[in-house]
Design a protein around this motif. Structure first.
Motif, PDB file in Angstrom:
ATOM      1  N   UNK A 157      24.139-101.025  -7.731  1.00 30.02           N
ATOM      2  CA  UNK A 157      24.292-101.977  -8.821  1.00 30.02           C
ATOM      3  C   UNK A 157      25.525-102.116  -9.769  1.00 30.02           C
ATOM      4  N   UNK A 158      26.445-102.977  -9.727  1.00 27.08           N
ATOM      5  CA  UNK A 158      27.398-103.021 -10.726  1.00 27.08           C
ATOM      6  C   UNK A 158      27.625-104.200 -11.486  1.00 27.08           C
ATOM      7  N   UNK A 159      28.260-103.911 -12.231  1.00 32.25           N
ATOM      8  CA  UNK A 159      28.980-105.496 -12.969  1.00 32.25           C
ATOM      9  C   UNK A 159      30.404-105.393 -12.436  1.00 32.25           C
ATOM     10  N   UNK A 160      30.936-106.910 -11.533  1.00 36.06           N
ATOM     11  CA  UNK A 160      31.873-106.850 -11.035  1.00 36.06           C
ATOM     12  C   UNK A 160      33.296-108.143 -12.126  1.00 36.06           C
ATOM     13  N   UNK A 161      34.491-107.911 -12.546  1.00 36.40           N
ATOM     14  CA  UNK A 161      34.754-108.871 -12.544  1.00 36.40           C
ATOM     15  C   UNK A 161      36.241-108.973 -12.740  1.00 36.40           C
ATOM     16  N   UNK A 162      36.772-109.964 -11.265  1.00 38.53           N
ATOM     17  CA  UNK A 162      37.182-109.466 -11.019  1.00 38.53           C
ATOM     18  C   UNK A 162      38.729-111.262 -11.008  1.00 38.53           C
ATOM     19  N   UNK A 180      27.771-104.974   1.469  1.00 34.22           N
ATOM     20  CA  UNK A 180      27.468-105.559   0.464  1.00 34.22           C
ATOM     21  C   UNK A 180      27.587-107.117  -0.339  1.00 34.22           C
ATOM     22  N   UNK A 181      27.234-107.636  -1.339  1.00 37.49           N
ATOM     23  CA  UNK A 181      27.142-108.980  -1.433  1.00 37.49           C
ATOM     24  C   UNK A 181      27.735-109.077  -2.937  1.00 37.49           C
ATOM     25  N   UNK A 182      28.560-109.752  -3.495  1.00 33.59           N
ATOM     26  CA  UNK A 182      28.299-110.289  -4.983  1.00 33.59           C
ATOM     27  C   UNK A 182      27.151-111.533  -4.982  1.00 33.59           C
ATOM     28  N   UNK A 183      26.785-111.471  -6.475  1.00 34.64           N
ATOM     29  CA  UNK A 183      25.877-112.772  -6.636  1.00 34.64           C
ATOM     30  C   UNK A 183      25.975-113.519  -8.232  1.00 34.64           C
ATOM     31  N   UNK A 192      48.748-128.239 -11.834  1.00 33.68           N
ATOM     32  CA  UNK A 192      47.362-127.941 -11.799  1.00 33.68           C
ATOM     33  C   UNK A 192      47.198-126.073 -11.626  1.00 33.68           C
ATOM     34  N   UNK A 193      46.956-125.803 -12.608  1.00 33.38           N
ATOM     35  CA  UNK A 193      47.424-124.118 -11.994  1.00 33.38           C
ATOM     36  C   UNK A 193      45.409-123.904 -12.373  1.00 33.38           C
ATOM     37  N   UNK A 194      45.114-123.554 -11.461  1.00 30.13           N
ATOM     38  CA  UNK A 194      44.017-123.026 -12.090  1.00 30.13           C
ATOM     39  C   UNK A 194      43.823-121.311 -12.648  1.00 30.13           C
ATOM     40  N   UNK A 195      43.342-120.916 -13.853  1.00 34.28           N
ATOM     41  CA  UNK A 195      42.907-118.566 -13.678  1.00 34.28           C
ATOM     42  C   UNK A 195      41.729-118.542 -13.676  1.00 34.28           C
ATOM     43  N   UNK A 196      40.992-118.168 -12.726  1.00 35.82           N
ATOM     44  CA  UNK A 196      39.513-117.962 -11.963  1.00 35.82           C
ATOM     45  C   UNK A 196      39.280-116.684 -12.774  1.00 35.82           C
ATOM     46  N   UNK A 197      38.345-116.790 -13.239  1.00 40.43           N
ATOM     47  CA  UNK A 197      37.326-115.457 -13.416  1.00 40.43           C
ATOM     48  C   UNK A 197      36.442-114.580 -12.880  1.00 40.43           C
ATOM     49  N   UNK A 198      36.374-114.083 -11.509  1.00 43.47           N
ATOM     50  CA  UNK A 198      34.864-114.251 -11.069  1.00 43.47           C
ATOM     51  C   UNK A 198      34.081-113.284 -11.900  1.00 43.47           C
ATOM     52  N   UNK A 199      33.285-113.314 -12.054  1.00 46.10           N
ATOM     53  CA  UNK A 199      31.819-112.190 -13.230  1.00 46.10           C
ATOM     54  C   UNK A 199      30.666-112.295 -12.168  1.00 46.10           C
ATOM     55  N   UNK A 200      30.549-111.592 -11.091  1.00 42.86           N
ATOM     56  CA  UNK A 200      29.392-111.060 -10.365  1.00 42.86           C
ATOM     57  C   UNK A 200      28.786-109.598 -10.594  1.00 42.86           C
ATOM     58  N   UNK A 201      27.673-110.009 -10.022  1.00 39.15           N
ATOM     59  CA  UNK A 201      26.278-108.692 -10.692  1.00 39.15           C
ATOM     60  C   UNK A 201      26.577-108.211  -9.140  1.00 39.15           C
ATOM     61  N   UNK A 202      27.259-107.361  -8.456  1.00 40.31           N
ATOM     62  CA  UNK A 202      27.376-106.375  -6.664  1.00 40.31           C
ATOM     63  C   UNK A 202      26.920-105.596  -6.457  1.00 40.31           C
ATOM     64  N   UNK A 203      25.891-105.453  -5.430  1.00 36.08           N
ATOM     65  CA  UNK A 203      24.561-105.059  -4.688  1.00 36.08           C
ATOM     66  C   UNK A 203      25.356-104.372  -3.473  1.00 36.08           C
TER      67      UNK A 203
END
Length: 193
Positions: A156-161, A35-38, A176-187
């Motif tokens: 339908x879920x919440x995904x934190x990566x 599916x998709x991560x929105x 130049x480091x990045x700490x990324x937090x992907x907060x997505x609605x997952x269907x």
């Protein structure tokens, strides 16, 4: 009369033992979904941030054991394809039937997955290095089909990566480091058996 009583008692005893062993027997389960991560992403300096909608591809397979009519536990492996990172989450999960009716063809499940997203298949640009991080994925799923056969699944879920990226230095940069937090609605949609 005693013989009849012994026969009836032994029949009920063995029927009870058989029923109990059938209920305690674990069965293999599989949930394969895609599916998709929105989500919405803010980027740029704080004074001039831009916000964009993002849609990313996700796929996951959960393989486990049905411990009883309500609870399945197991391991999972998947792939999440974000715009700048391809992560492979590996972890453990639970599938809990919220409305326990053994013969019901439509079931509402609570899902809980946790693990670590690895960047093994991510192709980095020159000078960049992407590292994975922890993943958490709670939600709800609808399973449509007979309990003992293949079924259609919609979740339908919440995904934190979490992911970390090391970028090459430019100009007067020290780091130049990045700490990324992907907060997505997952269907996701898929099949279960």
């Amino acid at each position: 009369m005693k013989r009849l009583f012994l026969v009836i008692t032994s029949v009920f005893f063995f029927a009870g033992v058989q029923a109990q062993s059938t209920m305690q027997r674990s069965a293999y389960v599989n949930y394969t979904e895609f599916g998709g991560l929105f989500g919405r992403v803010a980027s740029g300096p704080a004074a001039a941030q831009t916000v964009e909608n993002r849609l990313s591809f996700t796929a996951q397979t959960f393989n486990g054991i049905q411990l009883n009519s309500q609870l399945a536990v197991g391991g999972l492996v998947g792939v999440d394809w974000y715009k700048t990172a391809l992560l492979m989450p590996i972890g453990a999960g639970l599938r809990v039937d919220l409305i326990p009716h053994p013969q019901q063809n439509v079931r509402l499940l609570a899902i809980a997955d946790a693990g670590y997203g690895f960047a093994w298949f991510n192709k980095n640009s020159t000078g960049y290095e992407t590292k994975g991080g922890w993943m958490l994925n709670p939600g709800l799923a609808l399973r449509v089909g007979k309990p003992s056969s293949t079924a259609f699944v919609m979740s339908l879920s919440y995904k934190r990566q979490i992911a970390d990226v090391q970028k090459p230095l430019a100009g007067n940069d020290i780091e130049r480091d990045e700490h990324r937090v992907y907060n997505r609605i997952c269907f996701r949609i898929g099949v279960a058996f």
